[in-house]
Write a protein that holds these residues in place. Structure first.
Motif, mmCIF file in Angstrom:
data_model
loop_
_atom_site.group_PDB
_atom_site.id
_atom_site.type_symbol
_atom_site.label_atom_id
_atom_site.label_comp_id
_atom_site.label_asym_id
_atom_site.label_seq_id
_atom_site.Cartn_x
_atom_site.Cartn_y
_atom_site.Cartn_z
ATOM 1 N N LEU A 65 -4.981 -0.005 12.381
ATOM 2 C CA LEU A 65 -4.735 1.367 12.795
ATOM 3 C C LEU A 65 -3.321 1.795 12.394
ATOM 4 N N LEU A 66 -2.359 0.891 12.500
ATOM 5 C CA LEU A 66 -1.016 1.187 12.023
ATOM 6 C C LEU A 66 -1.048 1.476 10.522
ATOM 7 N N ALA A 67 -1.839 0.724 9.776
ATOM 8 C CA ALA A 67 -1.978 0.983 8.337
ATOM 9 C C ALA A 67 -2.569 2.373 8.096
ATOM 10 N N ASP A 68 -3.517 2.794 8.915
ATOM 11 C CA ASP A 68 -4.074 4.150 8.797
ATOM 12 C C ASP A 68 -2.980 5.199 8.989
ATOM 13 N N VAL A 69 -2.112 4.996 9.980
ATOM 14 C CA VAL A 69 -1.013 5.934 10.246
ATOM 15 C C VAL A 69 -0.094 6.013 9.024
ATOM 16 N N LEU A 70 0.257 4.877 8.460
ATOM 17 C CA LEU A 70 1.146 4.867 7.288
ATOM 18 C C LEU A 70 0.475 5.499 6.070
ATOM 19 N N ARG A 71 -0.799 5.238 5.877
ATOM 20 C CA ARG A 71 -1.537 5.849 4.764
ATOM 21 C C ARG A 71 -1.552 7.366 4.908
#
Length: 119
Positions: A65-71
């Motif tokens: 989910l953190l990766a989704d935020v960064l993307r």
């Protein structure tokens, strides 16, 4: 419980539509909206729809989910056309660092010179 909406959380209320915001992007897992007190021409907050108190809690519980935020932060920068000139992604973690809403969120800042250290 981590991930569950919190009744007293401003950003959970934005996710649910209870509080209005100028949404610029939305995915299944994230919402991006303009900051009401912008510190740069581009100042967008990217938040997970699930509630985590800060970036550290989000990273520990849900790295994907953190990766989704960064993307999404990168997508916001591209849509605002600050990706070529440079932009900053900031997570304030804890009140001593300036976090005022305790729902993990990334600030995407660009469109002006951003010296380091900030301030």
């Amino acid at each position: 419980m981590a991930g569950e909406p919190q009744a007293d959380c401003l950003f959970c209320k934005i996710v649910s539509g209870e509080v209005p915001a100028t949404v610029v992007r939305e995915t299944e897992t994230t919402v991006a909206f303009r900051d009401i007190n912008p510190q740069a021409p581009t100042h967008v907050l990217v938040i997970p729809k699930a509630h985590y108190k800060d970036a550290a809690a989000l990273a520990a519980a849900s790295p994907e989910l953190l990766a989704d935020v960064l993307r999404e932060a990168a997508e916001v920068a591209a849509e605002d056309k600050v990706d070529a000139t440079g932009y900053r992604i900031v997570f304030n973690t804890g009140s001593g660092a300036g976090q005022t809403v305790f729902h993990a969120h990334a600030h995407v800042l660009g469109g002006r010179g951003l010296q380091w250290p900030p301030g």
